[in-house]
Every structure is written in C-alpha cells, then in structure tokens.
Scaffold this motif. Structure first.
Motif, short mmCIF file in Angstrom:
data_model
loop_
_atom_site.label_atom_id
_atom_site.label_comp_id
_atom_site.label_asym_id
_atom_site.label_seq_id
_atom_site.Cartn_x
_atom_site.Cartn_y
_atom_site.Cartn_z
N THR A 120 0.84 -1.18 0.00
CA THR A 120 0.00 0.00 0.00
C THR A 120 0.88 1.24 0.00
O THR A 120 1.75 1.40 0.86
CB THR A 120 -0.91 0.01 1.25
OG1 THR A 120 -1.61 -1.22 1.30
CG2 THR A 120 -1.88 1.15 1.19
N LEU A 121 0.65 2.09 -0.95
CA LEU A 121 1.44 3.30 -1.08
C LEU A 121 0.76 4.52 -0.46
O LEU A 121 1.30 5.62 -0.50
CB LEU A 121 1.74 3.58 -2.55
CG LEU A 121 2.59 2.53 -3.27
CD1 LEU A 121 2.73 2.90 -4.73
CD2 LEU A 121 3.94 2.41 -2.62
N ARG A 122 -0.39 4.31 0.12
CA ARG A 122 -1.14 5.43 0.67
C ARG A 122 -0.38 6.16 1.78
O ARG A 122 -0.32 7.39 1.77
CB ARG A 122 -2.50 4.95 1.17
CG ARG A 122 -3.38 6.09 1.64
CD ARG A 122 -4.74 5.60 1.93
NE ARG A 122 -5.28 5.06 0.70
CZ ARG A 122 -6.51 5.23 0.27
NH1 ARG A 122 -7.34 5.89 1.01
NH2 ARG A 122 -6.92 4.74 -0.85
N PRO A 123 0.21 5.47 2.78
CA PRO A 123 0.94 6.22 3.82
C PRO A 123 2.15 6.97 3.24
O PRO A 123 2.45 8.08 3.66
CB PRO A 123 1.38 5.15 4.81
CG PRO A 123 0.51 3.99 4.56
CD PRO A 123 0.11 4.06 3.13
#
Length: 174
Positions: free
Chosen positions: A5-8
């Motif tokens: 996940t690249l969101r953070p």
C-alpha cells in the motif's frame, strides 16, 4: 501474494510538500514597513486644521478627489459603461473598483470641514468627467469601441439562423 500500500507514503509526501510550500511562501514575503506614522491624527478635523484652505495635496483632499472621481463614474451609466469596456482589468475588477467608493461620497459631500479645506471636489469631478467624456477619456483611459456585431449588420441574421438550425437540430435529434 502480498499487496504493498502506497497510501501512507503518498500522504507523507504530500505533507512534506505542503510544509515546503509554507516555508517558501514565508521566505518570499518581504518585511513590510508602515506607510504612515501610527501616532499621526487622521481625523477630518485634524487634517483640515493642519492643511491650508484649498490645498489639493493634503491626504484628505486627495482621498476626497479619488472618491469623487470614482463615484461620479460609478453613478452615471454612460460613464460607467465607457469605463467597463475600456478598463484593461476586465468587468468584474473594474466594477469592484468603482463600486467600492460609492458609499463614501455622500458623507464626504456633507462634511463642511472637508469641503472648506478642499473645496467642492464632487462638483469638480462631475465637470471633469463630462469634459473627459467629450474628449474621449474616462478616468484617464481612452474610451474603447464596444465589441460585437452591430444590430444593423447583415452578419447578425445569418448567425442567428445558423444558431437556430444547430440548436434546433440538436434538440430535434434527441
């Protein structure tokens, strides 16, 4: 299979960029110096007493002349239309410039001390605006011709018929 996940990471990048933007904006803002002495009296009576009678260079007289000139243009539809089409700022900015001064004029016209110190600048603005309009100027700007198609032009009926056919054809095809 694991999913990364690249969101953070993206949120952290946006946070860092916003902090950099604030730092750049803060560094680009010059230090502002006050334009006037904070202890100076700016009341009408104090300026009128300090200024000799008829001094057009006193700050109060200059402000009165500016308000009178802009209000004269704002309150006369002929001058207003000429200024709106001649202003290089566009209609919204031009309208806001002249409309901001209208409410101030009545109080300045009724101030006996101000008129005693500066003279009747509202009448001078009315006379000056009329003279400038006949010379082809409004508020120092040369009056531009109105843009668009003339009513008696043969192009107007052709464009009108073409628009009716295009819009009517679109509506009928639905």
């Amino acid at each position: 299979m694991t999913q990364i996940t690249l969101r953070p990471l993206f949120s952290l990048l946006v946070l860092l960029l916003s902090l950099c933007a604030f730092a750049v904006a803060d560094a680009a803002t010059p230090d502002l110096a006050p334009r006037q002495d904070a202890g100076a009296s700016t009341t009408t009576a104090a300026i009128a007493a300090a200024a000799p009678t008829g001094n057009p260079n006193s700050p109060l007289c200059v402000d009165y002349a500016r308000v009178a000139n802009l209000s004269t243009v704002a309150l006369n539809i002929t001058y207003r239309a000429a200024f709106m089409r001649s202003s290089p700022l566009g209609t919204f900015a031009a309208r806001s410039i002249i409309d901001a001064e209208k409410p101030k004029l009545a109080g300045m016209m009724m101030d006996a001390q101000l008129n005693g110190a500066c003279g009747n600048l509202s009448q001078a603005a009315i006379d000056g605006a009329a003279a400038n309009l006949t010379a082809g100027f409004v508020l120092g700007l040369p009056i531009q011709e109105a843009v668009g198609i003339e009513v008696l032009s043969p192009v107007l009926p052709i464009i009108s018929v073409a628009m009716i056919l295009i819009m009517g054809g679109t509506f009928i095809s639905l």
